[in-house]
Design an enzyme around this catalytic site. Structure first.
Site, mmCIF file in Angstrom:
data_model
loop_
_atom_site.group_PDB
_atom_site.id
_atom_site.type_symbol
_atom_site.label_atom_id
_atom_site.label_comp_id
_atom_site.label_asym_id
_atom_site.label_seq_id
_atom_site.Cartn_x
_atom_site.Cartn_y
_atom_site.Cartn_z
ATOM 1 N N ASN A 164 0.835 -1.198 0.000
ATOM 2 C CA ASN A 164 0.000 0.000 0.000
ATOM 3 C C ASN A 164 0.869 1.248 0.000
ATOM 4 O OD1 ASN A 164 -0.465 1.950 2.501
ATOM 5 N ND2 ASN A 164 0.211 -0.024 3.317
ATOM 6 N N LYS A 222 5.230 3.982 17.069
ATOM 7 C CA LYS A 222 5.257 2.915 16.065
ATOM 8 C C LYS A 222 6.474 3.085 15.160
ATOM 9 C CE LYS A 222 2.283 0.418 12.845
ATOM 10 N NZ LYS A 222 0.888 0.254 12.373
ATOM 11 N N ASN A 244 4.997 6.017 3.360
ATOM 12 C CA ASN A 244 4.201 6.620 2.288
ATOM 13 C C ASN A 244 3.992 8.124 2.427
ATOM 14 O OD1 ASN A 244 3.818 4.041 1.095
ATOM 15 N ND2 ASN A 244 2.260 3.605 2.646
ATOM 16 N N THR A 245 4.619 8.735 3.419
ATOM 17 C CA THR A 245 4.632 10.194 3.563
ATOM 18 C C THR A 245 6.083 10.642 3.508
ATOM 19 O OG1 THR A 245 2.598 10.262 4.879
ATOM 20 C CG2 THR A 245 4.091 12.138 5.073
ATOM 21 N N SER A 283 5.533 5.300 8.745
ATOM 22 C CA SER A 283 4.936 4.988 7.447
ATOM 23 C C SER A 283 5.910 5.352 6.336
ATOM 24 C CB SER A 283 3.633 5.766 7.248
ATOM 25 O OG SER A 283 3.187 5.642 5.908
ATOM 26 N N PHE A 315 -1.820 8.305 4.383
ATOM 27 C CA PHE A 315 -2.606 8.970 5.438
ATOM 28 C C PHE A 315 -3.856 9.646 4.871
ATOM 29 C CE2 PHE A 315 1.264 9.817 8.474
ATOM 30 C CZ PHE A 315 1.389 8.460 8.691
ATOM 31 N N ASN A 345 5.735 -1.320 11.543
ATOM 32 C CA ASN A 345 4.972 -0.867 10.380
ATOM 33 C C ASN A 345 5.320 -1.745 9.165
ATOM 34 O OD1 ASN A 345 3.419 0.938 8.688
ATOM 35 N ND2 ASN A 345 3.923 2.601 10.085
#
Length: 349
Positions: free
Chosen positions: A113, A222, A182-183, A180, A117, A251
């Site tokens: 994925n 996390k 993805n940011t 994450s 967010f 994560n």
């Protein structure tokens, strides 16, 4: 896996992943009300755990990301989870990354994925939390906070503090997502002065909020699975130094080990599911040794069966979370893990 879930999964897997995700949540919201929901919940055994000063009905949780906007807390609660973590939420609404951004790798029982967010913002998030019954019925709710994509990394702490203030009165614990993939730039917050500064400011605000609300809400951080041993040691030292109450490990990973050559394996984003188990469990073990029992670990990453969950406990975790395993195995996975971890000798680290 039950025959009914196997059939449902086959049908859902004919749809685009994000469409299937939304449809499945809506279906649970519709069907897990009333007697069916109560029956589902009753099938999962109680095996209480005291962690971070909180009492968990059982040690099996839903990881953040499944319910980003806290709309389906009660439906998930009726599946028997001992705790549910919702989010990640940011101060302002944001659409996330362009679609498609969610990919199945069925042969590996994995998902990639790059959601980014996507959420409705903290105000709508809190409205949904307030509407839920889960905590009033004894469930532990974790609220996972992050930064907006367009907030510069050097000002990220402001976003985390804003969210902390808003979610604090409603949280069993607050999860701080600095891992994450993805940011852009987010993972740099796990390291060095930025990490120290973020933890110091969060702890200062936590104490002020505890005084204001007359209630102390623990904070868990996390982290990523893509950490070198020296990074684990440095992060563990910082968590101890700032008296953070918990660690969530881990994560998703940027590694593609175990999925090489499969369709979608080269898509950008975080990999979750069965291929992450070994890497994530090794990180849990390293943190357990580095922390020396000074703060508990919530383990996530690659749990597809009860034996995988037991491996996390054996590595030093106190609680476990599932996500991708739930998608591939269905609701019976919650009961399977809870029953196994309720057995004598499975009390956790």
């Amino acid at each position: 896996m039950s025959l009914s879930y196997d059939l449902a999964r086959r049908a859902l897997f004919l749809l685009p992943p994000e469409t299937a995700h939304d449809l499945a949540l809506e279906g649970m919201h519709l069907f897990l009300r009333g007697p069916l929901g109560r029956w589902m919940r009753s099938r999962v055994p109680d095996s209480p755990r005291e962690v971070m000063g909180l009492t968990f009905r059982n040690p099996v949780g839903m990881a953040a990301g499944m319910d980003k906007n806290a709309r389906y807390i009660d439906a998930l609660g009726n599946l028997g989870f001992g705790f549910i973590e919702v989010g990640t939420v940011t101060p302002r609404p944001q659409p996330g990354n362009p679609k498609p951004r969610l990919f199945r790798l069925p042969k590996a029982r994995a998902i990639i994925n790059r959601m980014g967010f996507n959420n409705l913002g903290v105000e709508q998030f809190i409205a949904h939390v307030e509407h839920s019954r889960y905590t009033r019925e004894g469930g532990v709710l974790g609220l996972n906070i992050g930064k907006n994509f367009d907030t510069p990394v050097e000002k990220a702490a402001d976003d985390y503090l804003f969210c902390l203030r808003r979610v604090y009165p409603h949280a069993g614990y607050v999860a701080v997502n600095v891992s994450s993939p993805n940011t852009a730039g987010l993972r740099t917050l796990q390291h060095g002065e930025a990490f120290d500064d973020l933890l110091a400011r969060l702890k200062s605000e936590q104490q002020r909020l505890a005084d204001q609300h007359g209630r102390y809400v623990p904070i868990a951080v996390k982290v990523a699975p893509d950490l070198a041993p020296d990074e684990v040691t440095t992060i563990a030292d910082a968590l101890r130094r700032h008296r953070i109450e918990g660690l969530i490990a881990t994560n998703t990973t940027l590694s593609r080990e175990g999925v090489e050559g499969l369709p979608h394996a080269d898509e950008k984003g975080g990999l979750s599911g069965a291929p992450v188990l070994t890497r994530s469990t090794a990180i849990v073990r390293q943190f357990s040794e580095a922390l020396g029992g000074e703060l508990p670990i919530i383990a996530a990453g690659g749990i597809m069966c009860a034996a995988d969950a037991q491996a996390k406990i054996d590595a030093g975790a106190s609680l476990v979370q599932i996500y991708t395993g739930f998608i591939y195995q269905g609701p019976d996975l919650v009961r399977e893990i809870a029953r196994t971890l309720a057995s004598p000798g499975c009390a956790g680290g």
